[in-house]
Structures are given as C-alpha cells and as structure tokens.
Design an enzyme around this catalytic site. Structure first.
Site, short mmCIF file in Angstrom:
data_model
loop_
_atom_site.label_atom_id
_atom_site.label_comp_id
_atom_site.label_asym_id
_atom_site.label_seq_id
_atom_site.Cartn_x
_atom_site.Cartn_y
_atom_site.Cartn_z
N CYS A 136 0.66 -1.24 -0.07
CA CYS A 136 0.21 0.07 0.06
C CYS A 136 0.94 1.30 0.18
O CYS A 136 1.56 1.82 1.09
CB CYS A 136 -0.96 0.00 1.30
SG CYS A 136 -2.03 1.34 1.36
N CYS A 139 -0.22 4.03 2.01
CA CYS A 139 -0.20 4.10 3.56
C CYS A 139 1.37 4.38 3.88
O CYS A 139 1.71 4.71 4.94
CB CYS A 139 -0.69 2.59 3.98
SG CYS A 139 -2.15 2.09 3.34
N ASP A 140 2.16 3.63 3.27
CA ASP A 140 3.61 3.44 3.46
C ASP A 140 4.61 4.21 2.87
O ASP A 140 6.00 4.43 3.13
CB ASP A 140 4.08 2.04 3.35
CG ASP A 140 3.20 1.16 4.32
OD1 ASP A 140 2.64 1.58 5.26
OD2 ASP A 140 3.17 0.04 4.29
C1 LIG Z 1 0.44 -3.87 5.80
C2 LIG Z 1 -0.77 -2.86 5.70
C3 LIG Z 1 -0.46 -1.45 6.03
C4 LIG Z 1 -1.56 -0.62 6.10
N1 LIG Z 1 -1.59 0.67 6.46
C5 LIG Z 1 -2.33 1.34 6.37
C6 LIG Z 1 -2.42 2.74 7.02
O1 LIG Z 1 -1.30 3.16 7.17
N2 LIG Z 1 -3.33 3.49 6.77
C7 LIG Z 1 -4.55 3.10 6.12
O2 LIG Z 1 -5.55 4.08 6.28
N3 LIG Z 1 -4.82 1.89 5.82
C8 LIG Z 1 -3.82 1.08 5.81
N4 LIG Z 1 -3.99 -0.20 5.39
C9 LIG Z 1 -5.23 -0.61 4.80
C10 LIG Z 1 -6.31 -0.83 5.94
O3 LIG Z 1 -5.59 -1.78 6.92
C11 LIG Z 1 -7.53 -1.42 5.16
O4 LIG Z 1 -7.89 -0.53 4.20
C12 LIG Z 1 -8.57 -1.74 6.46
O5 LIG Z 1 -8.00 -2.42 7.52
C13 LIG Z 1 -9.78 -2.46 5.85
O6 LIG Z 1 -10.74 -2.49 6.94
P1 LIG Z 1 -11.84 -3.35 6.98
O7 LIG Z 1 -12.50 -3.28 8.01
O8 LIG Z 1 -12.63 -3.37 5.87
O9 LIG Z 1 -11.22 -4.82 6.82
P2 LIG Z 1 -9.88 -5.53 7.66
O10 LIG Z 1 -9.06 -4.63 8.56
O11 LIG Z 1 -9.42 -6.51 6.70
O12 LIG Z 1 -10.67 -6.16 8.66
C14 LIG Z 1 -11.48 -7.66 8.28
C15 LIG Z 1 -12.27 -8.45 9.45
O13 LIG Z 1 -13.01 -9.29 9.00
C16 LIG Z 1 -12.93 -10.65 9.89
N5 LIG Z 1 -13.39 -11.78 9.21
C17 LIG Z 1 -12.87 -12.14 7.96
N6 LIG Z 1 -13.44 -13.28 7.90
C18 LIG Z 1 -14.67 -13.48 8.60
C19 LIG Z 1 -15.35 -14.35 9.16
N7 LIG Z 1 -15.70 -15.45 8.31
N8 LIG Z 1 -16.20 -14.49 10.22
C20 LIG Z 1 -16.01 -13.22 10.99
N9 LIG Z 1 -15.03 -12.34 10.95
C21 LIG Z 1 -14.32 -12.43 9.79
C22 LIG Z 1 -11.13 -10.37 10.18
O14 LIG Z 1 -10.80 -11.34 11.29
C23 LIG Z 1 -10.99 -8.88 10.49
O15 LIG Z 1 -11.43 -8.62 11.52
C24 LIG Z 1 -2.80 -1.06 5.30
C25 LIG Z 1 -3.09 -2.33 5.09
C26 LIG Z 1 -1.90 -3.21 5.13
C27 LIG Z 1 -2.12 -4.72 4.64
#
Ligand SMILES: Cc1cc2nc3c(=O)[nH]c(=O)nc-3n(C[C@H](O)[C@H](O)[C@H](O)COP(=O)(O)OP(=O)(O)OC[C@H]3O[C@@H](n4cnc5c(N)ncnc54)[C@H](O)[C@@H]3O)c2cc1C
Length: 311
Positions: A136, A139-140
């Site tokens: 990303c 992000c980084d």
């Molecule tokens: C290495 C890295 C660095 C990043 N740095 C940044 C940053 O600096 N700033 C920024 O804004 N964004 C950053 N991002 C992007 C950011 O992390 C994502 O956009 C954000 O976390 C997405 O949020 P979400 O809630 O959609 O999903 P996620 O954070 O992916 O959460 C998904 C959730 O769903 C749960 N889940 C999945 N399947 C199931 C199931 N079957 N039953 C129950 N629960 C389930 C998982 O356990 C998890 O808790 C980064 C991403 C990565 C990979």
C-alpha cells in the site's frame, strides 16, 4: 445473550466493523460483532499509522485498532471471538453459523470481512513485511521519502502506486513480468513521462525471485530478467498485484463482482443485492482501501441498517 432474534450482526472487527459497532450501538440496536480470526483486522501488524485523522503521534496499527474495538465495546457492541463459517442471508431472518457451532438469527447483517492484499510469495518477503515490503503506497510511501523503491505489477493499480511514489521517492522501478501492460494507457503515458525525467524506470520481462535484507530492513531484490539473474538495490518494494476480498462465504447469497468484491449501492449506499444485508470496508471497495474509508463506510452501513429496520 439469549437465542433471541437479533437486530444486527456485524462480521469483522477491522475499522469498518468497529465503526459499524459504534453507530449501531448508539442507535440502540444492541449489535453483536463476530471478530474473525484476525481481531482488529489488517492494520494490527502495521508499526505506524500516520494518516488516520485525529490519530496523531503515529500510533501502531495495533494500538489504533485496540482503541476502535474498545470504543465499540464501551457503547454496547457485544464482541464474540469466533468466525462465521456459514451465512444464510436470504429472507427476512438471516442465520449465521459460527465456528463453535452456535447459530445466530438476525434481521440485518453488516459484512466487513476485508480483503487481503496479494503478496509476491518469494523468499525473504515475510521477514521484511513492514520493514521494506508493503502492499500500500498510500499507507507506507511516506516512509520512503528520498529513497529508491520498486513497484511490482502491470495493472492500473501498479501504475497509480508508482506515480504516487514518484512524488516522494528518488526513483521508482516498475517491475512487470511481461512487456505489455493491462493498465490504462493514460497512466502508462504518465509514468513514461516520469521515466523521461529520470524519476521512474521500467524493468520488464522480469520476475522477483527473492527479497534481500540486512536482517533489519530490506536492501534489494533478486530479479530474473530474460534468463539473467540480477540484483536491484532498493529500500522498499510495493506489491501491486491485486487483492483477495474475503467473501467466499457469501458467493451464493449476495451478488459479487467478477473478482469477488461485494456489489453495493442496491437502494442505499452500502446495501447489497439481498435486503437487510449491508457491506462495508475493503470487501466491497476495490479502489480506496484505507482505514478511514473503511470506517466511513462502516458508519454508512450502520445507518443503512438502522433505516432498514425502521422502514
Ligand atoms: C500492511 C498494511 C498496512 C496498511 N497501512 C495502512 C495505513 O497506514 N493507513 C490506512 O488507512 N490503511 C492502511 N492499510 C489498509 C487498511 O488496513 C485497510 O483498508 C482496512 O484495514 C480495511 O478495513 P476493513 O474493516 O474493511 O477490513 P480488515 O481490516 O481487513 O478486517 C477484516 C475483519 O474481518 C474479519 N473476518 C474475515 N472473515 C471473517 C469471518 N468469516 N467471520 C468473522 N470475521 C471475519 C477479520 O478477522 C477482520 O477482523 C494497510 C493495510 C496493510 C495490509
């Protein structure tokens, strides 16, 4: 909790799920949130977050997500440490089966299961994640100011990442396994213009074979280019080869696009093809993929669910 019919169940504990928890709690919907295998979501392994509004002082992803989870809990969201293994979403009562075998019945569901970035799958990559390996640039990228970095991929996302990085990095190498690109021509032309200025360089017909480092940080990549093995010294590498939405469970229940992202906007912003089922965050967003946009869509999904229940 008894076996009553719930108002809303949130699947996922990342920024989208937690924000949905905050809003559905404050709407007195008594939400239940299933954390999944990765409590706090994708951010928890990120050492510093600098772009979440209000979170100054570069908190770790773990600390930020701990606060978001505590916030939802403090307002009344009930967290269950389990995952959904089966989802029956059609009709007015939805049934979710958890890994423990427990079944939850609910009138609305907010899916916030995220998407996992695809990484390169080469030796050294796991060791240097967060220490030079990223998926990303938004992000980084800031951590690589003035440094030389590489982006791997040939689609529009790779070009967007590379162009973004040319604004802060000394040079950006775009590594692609073929000669031609799937990216939009306008993006290709823009990066070619940067290459003409010496800010970018194309490394084509090349495959990354290994990520090298000094034990602390990434120092370069081993490439195979047209049969020849060479080393490219860079401080960072950004994998831009796509994301895998975590939506397999729902494929027979709601409409997904060809890459598995949940299709939303069916009557309200976060509504899916099935009435009473809403989606938020990276599982339904192939473009923005940020913590703040995920939290924002979690808020919208919660409000959509509230309005659905009131109708
Ligand atoms: C290495 C890295 C660095 C990043 N740095 C940044 C940053 O600096 N700033 C920024 O804004 N964004 C950053 N991002 C992007 C950011 O992390 C994502 O956009 C954000 O976390 C997405 O949020 P979400 O809630 O959609 O999903 P996620 O954070 O992916 O959460 C998904 C959730 O769903 C749960 N889940 C999945 N399947 C199931 C199931 N079957 N039953 C129950 N629960 C389930 C998982 O356990 C998890 O808790 C980064 C991403 C990565 C990979």
């Amino acid at each position: 909790m008894t076996d009553e019919l719930l108002n809303t169940v949130i699947i996922g504990s990342g920024p989208a799920g937690c924000a949905a928890g905050v809003y559905t709690s404050r709407a007195n919907l008594k939400p239940v949130l299933i954390t999944g295998d990765n409590p706090g979501g994708q951010l928890v392994t990120t050492p510093e977050i600098e772009n979440y509004p209000g979170a100054m002082g570069s908190p770790s992803g773990f600390d930020l997500m701990e606060k978001l989870q505590q916030h939802a809990k403090s307002l009344g969201t009930e967290f269950i440490s389990d995952k959904v293994v089966k989802a029956e979403l059609k009709g007015p009562v939805k049934t979710l089966t958890l890994g423990s075998g427990r079944m939850l019945k609910t009138r609305t569901v907010i899916i916030a299961t995220g998407a996992a970035p695809r990484y390169l799958g080469v030796p050294g990559e796991d060791q240097y994640k967060g220490k030079g390996v990223s998926a990303c640039a938004t992000c980084d990228g800031f951590f690589f100011r003035g440094k030389e970095v590489a982006v791997v991929g040939g689609g529009s996302a790779a070009f967007v990442e590379a162009l973004f990085l040319t604004q802060m990095c000394a040079k950006v190498y775009l590594i692609h396994r073929r000669e031609g690109f799937r990216a939009e021509a306008v993006l290709v032309d823009k990066l070619k213009a940067k290459a003409a200025e010496g800010k970018a360089e194309f490394v084509l017909n090349a495959i990354v074979q290994e990520v090298k480092g000094d034990g602390e940080r990434l120092t370069g990549l081993v490439l195979k280019q047209q049969g020849e093995v060479k080393e490219l010294p860079v401080s960072g590498v950004f994998a831009a080869i796509g994301h895998l939405p975590q939506t397999e469970l729902f494929k027979d229940e709601i409409e997904l696009d060809k890459d598995g992202f949940i299709v939303i906007g069916k009557g309200s912003a976060q509504a899916t093809s099935e009435p009473g089922v809403f989606a938020a965050g990276d599982c339904s967003d192939r473009i923005y993929r940020q913590a703040i946009t995920s939290a924002g869509s979690g808020c919208k999904a919660a409000l959509d669910a509230e309005h659905f229940l009131l109708a």
